[in-house]
Design a protein around this motif. Structure first.
Motif, PDB file in Angstrom:
ATOM      1  N   THR A  13       0.847  -1.183   0.000  1.00 57.77           N
ATOM      2  CA  THR A  13       0.000   0.000   0.000  1.00 57.77           C
ATOM      3  C   THR A  13       0.888   1.239   0.000  1.00 57.77           C
ATOM      4  O   THR A  13       2.103   1.147   0.201  1.00 57.77           O
ATOM      5  N   SER A  14       0.265   2.391  -0.156  1.00 59.74           N
ATOM      6  CA  SER A  14       1.011   3.649  -0.246  1.00 59.74           C
ATOM      7  C   SER A  14       1.566   4.109   1.101  1.00 59.74           C
ATOM      8  O   SER A  14       2.315   5.073   1.154  1.00 59.74           O
ATOM      9  N   GLY A  15       1.207   3.441   2.178  1.00 56.01           N
ATOM     10  CA  GLY A  15       1.708   3.837   3.495  1.00 56.01           C
ATOM     11  C   GLY A  15       1.070   3.007   4.584  1.00 56.01           C
ATOM     12  O   GLY A  15       0.618   1.893   4.344  1.00 56.01           O
ATOM     13  N   GLU A  16       1.010   3.576   5.765  1.00 53.29           N
ATOM     14  CA  GLU A  16       0.413   2.912   6.925  1.00 53.29           C
ATOM     15  C   GLU A  16      -0.863   3.664   7.309  1.00 53.29           C
ATOM     16  O   GLU A  16      -0.987   4.867   7.082  1.00 53.29           O
ATOM     17  N   PHE A 108     -12.547   9.096  -6.353  1.00 48.19           N
ATOM     18  CA  PHE A 108     -12.186   8.856  -7.750  1.00 48.19           C
ATOM     19  C   PHE A 108     -11.421   9.991  -8.405  1.00 48.19           C
ATOM     20  O   PHE A 108     -10.621   9.762  -9.307  1.00 48.19           O
ATOM     21  N   LYS A 109     -11.646  11.223  -7.963  1.00 50.42           N
ATOM     22  CA  LYS A 109     -11.039  12.359  -8.662  1.00 50.42           C
ATOM     23  C   LYS A 109      -9.524  12.417  -8.519  1.00 50.42           C
ATOM     24  O   LYS A 109      -8.811  12.565  -9.512  1.00 50.42           O
ATOM     25  N   THR A 110      -9.041  12.333  -7.299  1.00 50.43           N
ATOM     26  CA  THR A 110      -7.605  12.548  -7.073  1.00 50.43           C
ATOM     27  C   THR A 110      -6.906  11.412  -6.342  1.00 50.43           C
ATOM     28  O   THR A 110      -5.682  11.324  -6.387  1.00 50.43           O
ATOM     29  N   GLY A 111      -7.655  10.596  -5.622  1.00 46.21           N
ATOM     30  CA  GLY A 111      -7.028   9.555  -4.811  1.00 46.21           C
ATOM     31  C   GLY A 111      -6.340  10.103  -3.576  1.00 46.21           C
ATOM     32  O   GLY A 111      -5.638   9.380  -2.878  1.00 46.21           O
ATOM     33  N   THR A 112      -6.548  11.379  -3.285  1.00 45.12           N
ATOM     34  CA  THR A 112      -5.866  12.023  -2.165  1.00 45.12           C
ATOM     35  C   THR A 112      -6.214  11.381  -0.824  1.00 45.12           C
ATOM     36  O   THR A 112      -5.349  11.213   0.024  1.00 45.12           O
ATOM     37  N   GLY A 118      -2.656   6.300   3.649  1.00 45.26           N
ATOM     38  CA  GLY A 118      -1.863   5.102   3.401  1.00 45.26           C
ATOM     39  C   GLY A 118      -2.662   3.932   2.869  1.00 45.26           C
ATOM     40  O   GLY A 118      -2.277   2.778   3.052  1.00 45.26           O
ATOM     41  N   LEU A 119      -3.761   4.200   2.179  1.00 46.91           N
ATOM     42  CA  LEU A 119      -4.700   3.152   1.778  1.00 46.91           C
ATOM     43  C   LEU A 119      -4.647   2.766   0.311  1.00 46.91           C
ATOM     44  O   LEU A 119      -5.279   1.801  -0.098  1.00 46.91           O
ATOM     45  N   LEU A 120      -3.920   3.510  -0.488  1.00 44.73           N
ATOM     46  CA  LEU A 120      -3.897   3.245  -1.924  1.00 44.73           C
ATOM     47  C   LEU A 120      -3.042   2.010  -2.195  1.00 44.73           C
ATOM     48  O   LEU A 120      -1.920   1.900  -1.707  1.00 44.73           O
ATOM     49  N   MET A 121      -3.591   1.056  -2.935  1.00 42.80           N
ATOM     50  CA  MET A 121      -2.787  -0.112  -3.300  1.00 42.80           C
ATOM     51  C   MET A 121      -1.763   0.330  -4.342  1.00 42.80           C
ATOM     52  O   MET A 121      -2.115   0.879  -5.381  1.00 42.80           O
ATOM     53  N   ALA A 122      -0.498   0.111  -4.024  1.00 41.01           N
ATOM     54  CA  ALA A 122       0.602   0.595  -4.857  1.00 41.01           C
ATOM     55  C   ALA A 122       1.145  -0.478  -5.796  1.00 41.01           C
ATOM     56  O   ALA A 122       2.058  -0.215  -6.579  1.00 41.01           O
ATOM     57  N   SER A 123       0.605  -1.686  -5.706  1.00 40.34           N
ATOM     58  CA  SER A 123       1.022  -2.770  -6.590  1.00 40.34           C
ATOM     59  C   SER A 123      -0.126  -3.769  -6.702  1.00 40.34           C
ATOM     60  O   SER A 123      -1.134  -3.649  -6.010  1.00 40.34           O
ATOM     61  N   GLY A 124       0.033  -4.736  -7.581  1.00 42.16           N
ATOM     62  CA  GLY A 124      -0.958  -5.805  -7.706  1.00 42.16           C
ATOM     63  C   GLY A 124      -2.073  -5.479  -8.681  1.00 42.16           C
ATOM     64  O   GLY A 124      -2.127  -4.400  -9.271  1.00 42.16           O
ATOM     65  N   LEU A 130      -8.420   1.513  -3.373  1.00 42.53           N
ATOM     66  CA  LEU A 130      -8.220   1.596  -1.930  1.00 42.53           C
ATOM     67  C   LEU A 130      -8.200   0.205  -1.323  1.00 42.53           C
ATOM     68  O   LEU A 130      -8.980  -0.662  -1.724  1.00 42.53           O
ATOM     69  N   SER A 131      -7.340  -0.002  -0.342  1.00 42.92           N
ATOM     70  CA  SER A 131      -7.283  -1.289   0.338  1.00 42.92           C
ATOM     71  C   SER A 131      -8.418  -1.394   1.347  1.00 42.92           C
ATOM     72  O   SER A 131      -8.900  -0.384   1.865  1.00 42.92           O
ATOM     73  N   ARG A 132      -8.846  -2.615   1.614  1.00 46.24           N
ATOM     74  CA  ARG A 132      -9.953  -2.833   2.549  1.00 46.24           C
ATOM     75  C   ARG A 132      -9.493  -2.488   3.957  1.00 46.24           C
ATOM     76  O   ARG A 132      -8.578  -3.088   4.495  1.00 46.24           O
ATOM     77  N   SER A 133     -10.145  -1.474   4.532  1.00 50.54           N
ATOM     78  CA  SER A 133      -9.760  -0.962   5.841  1.00 50.54           C
ATOM     79  C   SER A 133     -10.985  -0.400   6.550  1.00 50.54           C
ATOM     80  O   SER A 133     -11.986  -0.093   5.918  1.00 50.54           O
TER      81      SER A 133
END
Length: 168
Positions: A13-16, A108-112, A118-124, A130-133
């Motif tokens: 993910t993009s962070g914690e 959807f607009k920016t992913g900010t 830290g929720l954006l999936m950065a791979s896969g 967004l990761s399930r959280s």
């Protein structure tokens, strides 16, 4: 970066997730009526943020249904269901399911929102979603509970999230 899996395959993910006890960062998310919602729009309410990749997958849909059911029993609490789905898809899902107790919001607009928390999936295969959280905050925006679901194909711990609301 958090390490989760999708179908057993490692994903970063993009962070914690934000720390328990910290303040939830302000956000700008799009509602199903295409208006912009910020944290201030929910001031004074406890919040359960149900975050997931897409409402058009079985587990994501199940989490929205479950939190919609639970929301009826929650005092001074709003359930925000957040994904990167376009608002039209979120609205169609809720209309088809008869869901009225959750607030659907889109990043959807920016992913900010996903990047900030830290929720954006950065791979896969779901990279960019967004990761399930789950993030639970009190009426002042203080984070009471977080869960990064380790396997994207599994549901969150509903009971632990809801019990966090009773602890404060």
């Amino acid at each position: 970066m958090a390490n989760i899996t999708l179908g057993g395959t490692p994903v970063k993910t993009s962070g914690e997730l934000p720390e328990i006890g910290s303040q939830l960062q302000d956000f700008e998310l799009v509602a199903i009526d295409l208006s912009t919602k910020t944290l201030a729009d929910f001031k004074g309410s406890k919040l359960v943020l149900n975050i997931f990749p897409s409402v058009n997958t079985g587990v994501c849909a199940a989490s929205v249904r479950q939190f919609n059911t639970e929301a009826n029993e929650l005092e001074n609490t709003k359930v925000l269901c957040i994904s990167r789905d376009i608002p039209f898809a979120q609205d169609q899902f809720c209309a088809a399911e008869g869901l009225e107790n959750v607030v659907m919001l889109s990043d959807f607009k920016t992913g900010t929102f996903g990047k900030t928390n830290g929720l954006l999936m950065a791979s896969g295969a779901f990279e960019g979603l967004l990761s399930r959280s789950v993030i639970v905050v009190d009426a002042d925006g203080k984070i009471l509970y977080t869960e990064q679901v380790p396997e994207t194909g599994e549901e969150p711990n509903y009971k632990a999230a809801l019990e966090a609301l009773l602890v404060e």
